[in-house]
Write an enzyme that holds these catalytic residues in place. Structure first.
Site, mmCIF file in Angstrom:
data_model
loop_
_atom_site.group_PDB
_atom_site.id
_atom_site.type_symbol
_atom_site.label_atom_id
_atom_site.label_comp_id
_atom_site.label_asym_id
_atom_site.label_seq_id
_atom_site.Cartn_x
_atom_site.Cartn_y
_atom_site.Cartn_z
ATOM 1 N N GLY A 1 0.811 -1.212 0.000
ATOM 2 C CA GLY A 1 0.000 0.000 0.000
ATOM 3 C C GLY A 1 0.843 1.260 0.000
ATOM 4 O O GLY A 1 2.068 1.229 -0.093
ATOM 5 N N ASN A 2 0.166 2.379 0.124
ATOM 6 C CA ASN A 2 0.765 3.700 0.033
ATOM 7 C C ASN A 2 0.817 4.337 1.415
ATOM 8 O O ASN A 2 1.131 3.670 2.390
ATOM 9 C CB ASN A 2 -0.039 4.535 -0.977
ATOM 10 C CG ASN A 2 0.723 5.705 -1.554
ATOM 11 O OD1 ASN A 2 0.738 6.785 -0.982
ATOM 12 N ND2 ASN A 2 1.364 5.498 -2.704
ATOM 13 N N ILE A 3 0.503 5.591 1.520
ATOM 14 C CA ILE A 3 0.594 6.335 2.775
ATOM 15 C C ILE A 3 -0.695 6.217 3.583
ATOM 16 O O ILE A 3 -1.790 6.153 3.021
ATOM 17 C CB ILE A 3 0.908 7.821 2.487
ATOM 18 C CG1 ILE A 3 1.341 8.560 3.754
ATOM 19 C CG2 ILE A 3 -0.284 8.513 1.826
ATOM 20 C CD1 ILE A 3 1.909 9.948 3.464
ATOM 21 N N THR A 4 -0.570 6.137 4.889
ATOM 22 C CA THR A 4 -1.740 6.227 5.770
ATOM 23 C C THR A 4 -1.285 6.791 7.117
ATOM 24 O O THR A 4 -0.114 7.152 7.286
ATOM 25 C CB THR A 4 -2.448 4.868 5.929
ATOM 26 O OG1 THR A 4 -3.742 5.096 6.520
ATOM 27 C CG2 THR A 4 -1.656 3.913 6.803
ATOM 28 N N HIS B 1 -2.032 6.724 11.655
ATOM 29 C CA HIS B 1 -2.633 6.098 12.834
ATOM 30 C C HIS B 1 -2.642 7.110 13.972
ATOM 31 O O HIS B 1 -1.778 7.995 14.039
ATOM 32 C CB HIS B 1 -1.852 4.860 13.244
ATOM 33 C CG HIS B 1 -1.674 3.855 12.154
ATOM 34 N ND1 HIS B 1 -2.740 3.261 11.517
ATOM 35 C CD2 HIS B 1 -0.557 3.348 11.570
ATOM 36 C CE1 HIS B 1 -2.293 2.415 10.598
ATOM 37 N NE2 HIS B 1 -0.965 2.460 10.602
ATOM 38 N N MET C 1 -6.189 -1.031 4.720
ATOM 39 C CA MET C 1 -5.508 -2.308 4.912
ATOM 40 C C MET C 1 -4.199 -2.333 4.145
ATOM 41 O O MET C 1 -4.101 -1.800 3.048
ATOM 42 C CB MET C 1 -6.385 -3.469 4.432
ATOM 43 C CG MET C 1 -7.634 -3.664 5.244
ATOM 44 S SD MET C 1 -8.567 -5.113 4.711
ATOM 45 C CE MET C 1 -9.919 -5.044 5.896
ATOM 46 N N GLY C 2 -3.210 -2.957 4.742
ATOM 47 C CA GLY C 2 -1.928 -3.166 4.088
ATOM 48 C C GLY C 2 -1.147 -4.194 4.881
ATOM 49 O O GLY C 2 -1.053 -4.074 6.105
ATOM 50 N N CYS D 1 -4.219 7.102 1.459
ATOM 51 C CA CYS D 1 -3.795 5.913 0.708
ATOM 52 C C CYS D 1 -3.331 6.253 -0.709
ATOM 53 O O CYS D 1 -3.261 5.373 -1.571
ATOM 54 C CB CYS D 1 -4.914 4.870 0.666
ATOM 55 S SG CYS D 1 -5.386 4.268 2.294
#
Length: 213
Positions: free
Chosen positions: A75-78, A80, A142-143, A172
């Protein structure tokens, strides 16, 4: 399976615990394990990149107490933050029916069922792993990473109303995607412990159902 609530835990500390558990599960010394937790504010970059979708200077992030971490998940950027439920399944998928596709489907199913129990209807969006309220509003990202057919990393379900950290990124890396949450959709306060309890029930059921399929 074993599901462990880690409470609020730093990203690096949780990553070290994942890798330790990953080695034990791979060696057959530990059963499949799922960690449930919240992180202090952190922005994470995936294997596919994500720095191009970061809208704040890293120095400014640090000044605001926001960590920036490179990860080994897909995946890309996220991001938390407290008020977001993170689940990290350390899971052996080598002989599991359906392989990785079914694994993602079952994680999504656990989230979809959890949201439904709090009155939020959600959907899958083909080509975009995770769970959505509609084509633009994303409630769960999700990743995962996989080593020797054992997964780590996982999913992040937005529970609380404060989604302001998402302003620092393109969610994302998907243009037009906006974050939403269980509290944002229902307009009422939701206890994180209640969400963890429901998610644990639904995760166990989704993965038990697929084991019998």
């Amino acid at each position: 399976m074993k599901i462990i609530d880690l409470g609020l835990i730093g990203y690096k500390e949780a990553e070290a615990l994942q890798l330790e558990t990953l080695a034990a599960v791979t060696a057959g010394e530990r059963e499949n394990t799922v960690f449930l937790l919240e992180h202090p504010k952190v922005i994470t970059l995936g294997r596919q990149g994500g720095a191009e979708n970061l809208h704040m200077d890293p120095k400014l992030l640090a000044e605001h107490g926001i960590e920036l971490a490179q990860t080994t998940r897909g995946g890309n950027i996220t991001c938390h933050f407290p008020g977001q439920l993170v689940a990290y399944p350390i899971w052996r998928v080598e002989k599991r029916p359906g392989g990785m596709r079914r694994f993602f489907h079952d994680m999504e199913e656990a989230v979809i069922r959890t949201c439904a129990r709090f009155g939020v209807a959600t959907i899958r969006r083909p080509g975009h792993p995770g769970v959505w309220v509609d084509e633009t509003r994303k409630i769960c990202s999700m990743g995962i990473g996989v080593k020797r057919w054992v997964t780590y990393h996982g999913l992040a379900l937005n529970v609380g109303r404060d989604l302001s950290l998402f302003n620092a990124i393109t969610l994302c890396g998907i243009q037009g995607a906006v974050p939403t949450s269980i509290e944002g959709e229902t307009g009422r306060d939701i206890d994180m412990k209640d969400v963890k309890n429901v998610f644990e029930e639904e995760f166990r059921k989704a993965f038990a159902d697929s084991a019998l399929a």
